[in-house]
Write a protein that holds these residues in place. Structure first.
Motif, short mmCIF file in Angstrom:
data_model
loop_
_atom_site.label_atom_id
_atom_site.label_comp_id
_atom_site.label_asym_id
_atom_site.label_seq_id
_atom_site.Cartn_x
_atom_site.Cartn_y
_atom_site.Cartn_z
N HIS A 129 0.07 1.26 3.91
CA HIS A 129 -0.65 0.63 2.80
C HIS A 129 -0.32 1.25 1.45
O HIS A 129 -0.27 0.56 0.45
CB HIS A 129 -2.17 0.64 3.06
CG HIS A 129 -2.79 1.99 2.94
ND1 HIS A 129 -2.60 2.97 3.88
CD2 HIS A 129 -3.57 2.54 1.97
CE1 HIS A 129 -3.25 4.06 3.51
NE2 HIS A 129 -3.85 3.83 2.36
N ASP A 130 -0.06 2.56 1.41
CA ASP A 130 0.21 3.23 0.13
C ASP A 130 1.69 3.51 -0.10
O ASP A 130 2.03 4.32 -0.96
CB ASP A 130 -0.59 4.54 0.05
CG ASP A 130 -1.97 4.34 -0.59
OD1 ASP A 130 -2.17 3.29 -1.23
OD2 ASP A 130 -2.82 5.23 -0.44
N ILE A 131 2.57 2.82 0.64
CA ILE A 131 4.01 3.06 0.52
C ILE A 131 4.49 2.85 -0.93
O ILE A 131 5.44 3.48 -1.39
CB ILE A 131 4.79 2.14 1.48
CG1 ILE A 131 6.28 2.50 1.52
CG2 ILE A 131 4.65 0.67 1.15
CD1 ILE A 131 6.57 3.74 2.25
N GLY A 169 -2.94 -6.40 -0.58
CA GLY A 169 -4.37 -6.68 -0.75
C GLY A 169 -5.31 -5.54 -0.48
O GLY A 169 -6.52 -5.72 -0.50
N HIS A 170 -4.80 -4.30 -0.26
CA HIS A 170 -5.71 -3.26 0.22
C HIS A 170 -6.65 -2.70 -0.85
O HIS A 170 -7.56 -1.95 -0.54
CB HIS A 170 -4.96 -2.14 0.95
CG HIS A 170 -4.26 -1.14 0.09
ND1 HIS A 170 -2.98 -1.32 -0.37
CD2 HIS A 170 -4.65 0.06 -0.40
CE1 HIS A 170 -2.62 -0.27 -1.09
NE2 HIS A 170 -3.63 0.58 -1.14
N HIS A 171 -6.44 -3.09 -2.14
CA HIS A 171 -7.42 -2.70 -3.17
C HIS A 171 -8.18 -3.90 -3.73
O HIS A 171 -8.84 -3.80 -4.77
CB HIS A 171 -6.73 -1.94 -4.32
CG HIS A 171 -6.40 -0.52 -3.96
ND1 HIS A 171 -7.35 0.45 -3.78
CD2 HIS A 171 -5.21 0.08 -3.71
CE1 HIS A 171 -6.78 1.60 -3.45
NE2 HIS A 171 -5.48 1.40 -3.40
N ARG A 206 -0.25 -0.38 -9.90
CA ARG A 206 0.93 -1.17 -9.52
C ARG A 206 1.32 -0.92 -8.06
O ARG A 206 2.13 -1.63 -7.50
CB ARG A 206 2.12 -0.83 -10.43
CG ARG A 206 1.92 -1.33 -11.88
CD ARG A 206 2.99 -0.77 -12.82
NE ARG A 206 4.33 -1.05 -12.32
CZ ARG A 206 5.29 -0.14 -12.14
NH1 ARG A 206 5.06 1.11 -12.46
NH2 ARG A 206 6.46 -0.48 -11.67
N HIS A 207 0.75 0.15 -7.42
CA HIS A 207 1.30 0.53 -6.11
C HIS A 207 1.12 -0.52 -4.99
O HIS A 207 2.01 -0.63 -4.14
CB HIS A 207 0.81 1.93 -5.67
CG HIS A 207 -0.56 1.99 -5.10
ND1 HIS A 207 -1.68 2.20 -5.85
CD2 HIS A 207 -1.01 1.85 -3.82
CE1 HIS A 207 -2.75 2.20 -5.06
NE2 HIS A 207 -2.37 2.00 -3.83
N PRO A 208 0.06 -1.34 -4.98
CA PRO A 208 0.01 -2.34 -3.90
C PRO A 208 1.14 -3.39 -4.01
O PRO A 208 1.73 -3.77 -3.00
CB PRO A 208 -1.35 -3.00 -4.10
CG PRO A 208 -2.18 -2.00 -4.83
CD PRO A 208 -1.22 -1.32 -5.75
FE LIG Z 1 -3.84 2.41 -2.22
#
Ligand SMILES: [Fe+2]
Length: 252
Positions: A104-106, A156-158, A132-134
């Motif tokens: 998820h945080d790649i 979509g994880h945030h 911007r990370h997602p």
């Molecule tokens: Fe994250």
């Protein structure tokens, strides 16, 4: 290849690891077709293993860059798989939820280390970059074989149940279920483990916080399922020493 042709013989052979079961006398064309089929299966499994190797390498790259995520990805994947099964996600899609949690945080690979490692609070410009990370992560995982399933989870994880999350401001069930699952287990794991600026919270405090924000930040039904699941896990841990004690009494 065997002269045995009873169902129980076939079951025993397949259980022992055979790919297929050919009874004598065999038909040459059928035998060749079955061998070709077994080779295609082997190729498919090899490719899957390649993809898993890439996934693990990517996750290791995140952990190297952001020490806060150490072991976080593996723990998350376990919780996410459990919650996906409990939520009735179809069996073929469940593994993608695990990969989505793992990766998820790649997208943090694309964020500057000065921001990732900054001990104090981020300013507006730094937050804008962090957010911007997602989207970066979704672009990284898209080319994977299961990318069409995993990318929406990473992107979509945030997002938040009430629509105030990022990057797309999706609300309630328009947020992919895998992303809703990962956001809950991510928050829980982050709360219950140490951060540079605070020690990990007690499990009971983290669970109370999930209850407080269910319906605003998180899918309320999924939070209930997750809390029930955590309670069951805790019961199992308490039950185990009792079983051990019983076993010891039997032996004694
Ligand atoms: Fe994250």
């Amino acid at each position: 290849m065997t002269g045995l042709d009873q169902t129980r013989d076939k079951v025993a052979g397949l259980s022992a690891g055979a790919s297929d079961f050919v009874t004598k006398p065999f038909d040459r064309a059928e035998l060749l077709a079955r061998v070709a089929s077994a080779l295609r299966t082997k190729d498919a499994v090899d490719q899957l293993e390649d993809v898993q190797g890439v996934l693990v390498a990517l996750a290791a790259a995140i952990e190297a860059k952001d020490p806060l995520t150490k072991d976080h990805c593996a723990r998350l994947a376990g919780h996410a798989l459990d919650l996906a099964r409990l939520a009735g996600v179809d069996a073929a899609t469940v593994p993608s939820v695990g990969y989505g949690a793992f990766l998820h945080d790649i997208g943090k690979i694309g964020i500057s280390e000065a921001i990732l490692r900054k001990p104090g609070p981020l300013d507006d410009r730094e937050w804008a970059e962090m957010r911007r990370h997602p989207a970066i992560g979704a672009r990284i995982v898209e080319p994977l074989r299961a990318g069409t399933l995993i990318a929406p989870i990473v992107r979509g994880h945030h997002e938040r149940w009430d629509g105030t999350g990022y990057p797309d401001g999706l609300a309630s069930e328009t947020i992919p279920i895998g992303a809703r699952i990962v956001s809950i287990v991510d928050a829980y794991d982050a709360m219950t483990h140490d951060r540079p600026y605070r020690a990990g919270l007690a499990v009971s405090v983290a669970q109370a916080e999930l209850l407080r924000v269910k319906g605003s930040q998180f899918d309320p039904h999924l939070v209930d399922l997750f809390l029930d699941h955590l309670a069951e896990l805790a019961d199992e841990r308490i039950a185990m020493p009792m079983d051990l004690a019983r076993g010891l009494r039997l032996v004694g």
